[in-house]
Design a protein around this motif. Sequence first.
Motif, PDB file in Angstrom:
ATOM      1  N   CYS A 137      60.969  -7.137  21.226  1.00 54.12           N
ATOM      2  CA  CYS A 137      60.106  -7.905  22.119  1.00 54.12           C
ATOM      3  C   CYS A 137      60.647  -9.327  22.230  1.00 54.12           C
ATOM      4  O   CYS A 137      61.060  -9.933  21.241  1.00 54.12           O
ATOM      5  CB  CYS A 137      58.683  -7.929  21.571  1.00 54.12           C
ATOM      6  N   THR A 156      58.949 -11.926  22.956  1.00 52.75           N
ATOM      7  CA  THR A 156      57.981 -12.909  22.490  1.00 52.75           C
ATOM      8  C   THR A 156      57.848 -12.916  20.970  1.00 52.75           C
ATOM      9  O   THR A 156      58.013 -13.939  20.321  1.00 52.75           O
ATOM     10  CB  THR A 156      56.590 -12.636  23.117  1.00 52.75           C
ATOM     11  N   CYS A 157      57.565 -11.720  20.381  1.00 54.47           N
ATOM     12  CA  CYS A 157      57.283 -11.679  18.948  1.00 54.47           C
ATOM     13  C   CYS A 157      58.408 -11.080  18.105  1.00 54.47           C
ATOM     14  O   CYS A 157      58.374 -11.164  16.884  1.00 54.47           O
ATOM     15  CB  CYS A 157      55.993 -10.914  18.696  1.00 54.47           C
ATOM     16  N   ALA A 169      59.123  -7.865  17.716  1.00 55.33           N
ATOM     17  CA  ALA A 169      58.813  -6.515  17.217  1.00 55.33           C
ATOM     18  C   ALA A 169      59.620  -5.484  17.983  1.00 55.33           C
ATOM     19  O   ALA A 169      59.993  -5.670  19.141  1.00 55.33           O
ATOM     20  CB  ALA A 169      57.329  -6.233  17.356  1.00 55.33           C
TER      21      ALA A 169
END
Length: 122
Positions: free
Chosen positions: A112, A114-115, A117
């Motif tokens: 991901c 953004t994070c 993951a």
Amino acid sequence: MVNLAYPTAPAEVIEQLSVSSFIEGLRDPEIGQLVRLARPKTISEALAQALEIEAAKEASRFAINPYQGRDKKIKTTDGNMIDLLLELLQQFKNGQNLGRCTPNGGRKPIRCWTCGAEEHVL
């Protein structure tokens, strides 16, 4: 030969008769039909179209099934691609790995943005 048959005809008529004679003389009626649909103006255009269509037809004829001969488990009775895809889907649902696939093609996992993951991408 068209010049000899029609020595007094204008150049445009001779060119169109040449194109028409060329198309009629093609052995493969499908190629002739496709060349005719391309509406070539000159004999050179007609020849180029015919060669291009013939090359594409030959390439399509010799395109191979990517699964042919690789795995005895993958077979279809009539060679239908839908049957092949349904069979592959069933094998993957059953947890069978066909021995030539690795997760994500052997590349690093997609993360991901953004994070970070691995479960999702967004």
